[in-house]
Design a protein around this motif. Sequence first.
Motif, PDB file in Angstrom:
ATOM      1  N   GLY A 269     -14.110 -25.798  10.016  1.00 57.14           N
ATOM      2  CA  GLY A 269     -13.917 -26.898  11.037  1.00 57.14           C
ATOM      3  C   GLY A 269     -14.551 -28.349  10.742  1.00 57.14           C
ATOM      4  N   LEU A 270     -14.227 -29.170  11.589  1.00 57.92           N
ATOM      5  CA  LEU A 270     -14.575 -30.582  11.372  1.00 57.92           C
ATOM      6  C   LEU A 270     -15.172 -30.900  12.764  1.00 57.92           C
ATOM      7  CD1 LEU A 270     -11.525 -32.121   9.995  1.00 57.92           C
ATOM      8  CD2 LEU A 270     -13.533 -31.540   8.684  1.00 57.92           C
ATOM      9  N   ASP A 271     -16.377 -31.341  12.726  1.00 55.87           N
ATOM     10  CA  ASP A 271     -17.235 -31.836  14.017  1.00 55.87           C
ATOM     11  C   ASP A 271     -17.214 -33.514  13.888  1.00 55.87           C
ATOM     12  OD1 ASP A 271     -17.560 -29.248  14.800  1.00 55.87           O
ATOM     13  OD2 ASP A 271     -19.203 -29.175  13.540  1.00 55.87           O
ATOM     14  N   VAL A 272     -16.375 -34.000  14.994  1.00 56.32           N
ATOM     15  CA  VAL A 272     -16.472 -35.413  14.729  1.00 56.32           C
ATOM     16  C   VAL A 272     -17.278 -36.042  15.564  1.00 56.32           C
ATOM     17  CG1 VAL A 272     -14.600 -37.486  15.040  1.00 56.32           C
ATOM     18  CG2 VAL A 272     -13.970 -35.336  14.067  1.00 56.32           C
ATOM     19  N   ASN A 273     -18.040 -36.971  15.321  1.00 54.82           N
ATOM     20  CA  ASN A 273     -18.962 -37.727  16.194  1.00 54.82           C
ATOM     21  C   ASN A 273     -18.395 -39.336  16.145  1.00 54.82           C
ATOM     22  OD1 ASN A 273     -21.154 -39.704  17.233  1.00 54.82           O
ATOM     23  ND2 ASN A 273     -22.426 -38.026  16.536  1.00 54.82           N
TER      24      ASN A 273
ATOM     25  N   VAL B  16     -18.361 -37.181  10.378  1.00 54.11           N
ATOM     26  CA  VAL B  16     -17.570 -36.133  10.481  1.00 54.11           C
ATOM     27  C   VAL B  16     -18.282 -35.067   9.673  1.00 54.11           C
ATOM     28  CG1 VAL B  16     -15.870 -34.790   9.728  1.00 54.11           C
ATOM     29  CG2 VAL B  16     -15.394 -37.119  10.639  1.00 54.11           C
ATOM     30  N   THR B  17     -18.566 -34.138  10.210  1.00 55.53           N
ATOM     31  CA  THR B  17     -19.502 -32.737   9.774  1.00 55.53           C
ATOM     32  C   THR B  17     -18.203 -31.611   9.293  1.00 55.53           C
ATOM     33  OG1 THR B  17     -21.371 -33.226  10.892  1.00 55.53           O
ATOM     34  CG2 THR B  17     -21.124 -31.030   9.856  1.00 55.53           C
ATOM     35  N   LEU B  18     -18.084 -31.623   7.908  1.00 54.91           N
ATOM     36  CA  LEU B  18     -16.990 -30.742   7.511  1.00 54.91           C
ATOM     37  C   LEU B  18     -18.003 -29.408   7.244  1.00 54.91           C
ATOM     38  CD1 LEU B  18     -14.408 -31.046   5.085  1.00 54.91           C
ATOM     39  CD2 LEU B  18     -16.138 -29.441   4.442  1.00 54.91           C
ATOM     40  N   ARG B  19     -17.449 -28.441   8.054  1.00 54.89           N
ATOM     41  CA  ARG B  19     -18.077 -26.999   7.746  1.00 54.89           C
ATOM     42  C   ARG B  19     -17.323 -26.143   7.057  1.00 54.89           C
ATOM     43  NH1 ARG B  19     -17.594 -24.676  12.354  1.00 54.89           N
ATOM     44  NH2 ARG B  19     -16.419 -26.413  13.349  1.00 54.89           N
ATOM     45  N   TYR B  20     -17.823 -25.725   5.997  1.00 57.77           N
ATOM     46  CA  TYR B  20     -16.978 -24.654   4.989  1.00 57.77           C
ATOM     47  C   TYR B  20     -17.768 -23.377   4.583  1.00 57.77           C
ATOM     48  CZ  TYR B  20     -19.944 -26.644   1.355  1.00 57.77           C
ATOM     49  OH  TYR B  20     -21.084 -26.777   0.552  1.00 57.77           O
ATOM     50  N   ASP B  21     -16.891 -22.447   4.201  1.00 59.42           N
ATOM     51  CA  ASP B  21     -17.444 -21.275   3.765  1.00 59.42           C
ATOM     52  C   ASP B  21     -17.832 -21.555   1.999  1.00 59.42           C
ATOM     53  OD1 ASP B  21     -18.123 -18.515   2.864  1.00 59.42           O
ATOM     54  OD2 ASP B  21     -16.488 -17.825   4.007  1.00 59.42           O
TER      55      ASP B  21
END
Length: 104
Positions: free
Chosen positions: A53-57, A63-68
């Motif tokens: 996912g991407l968390d946008v501020n 942007v915080t890019l969450r990855y496995d």
Amino acid sequence: MDLATLFQARQYLTLKDHAPGALRLGVNPAILGDARFKGLASGATPLPRGVLGLDVNVFAMTVTLRYDPQVLPDEQVRAFFGPGQAEAEAALAALQQTLEQGRA
């Protein structure tokens, strides 16, 4: 969105922080004028396998890019968003190969 398109967005992104499974990226506001990336922040564009996912501020322009990290190795992800063009291109190729092998 595939990795090649995400790679094109690098021109608007600056690596701010990296921890296994998450990258915080600074975002140049000029990305808002580039039609290729309009659906990215809204979630309307599907993300590559391994990107959670991407968390946008919008206020901090990050942007915080969450990855496995089990799917996308940390060092390759870091290089993908790092400042070196040659290293980023090599990381793109390695990540694409990793994802292709995972489909088999």
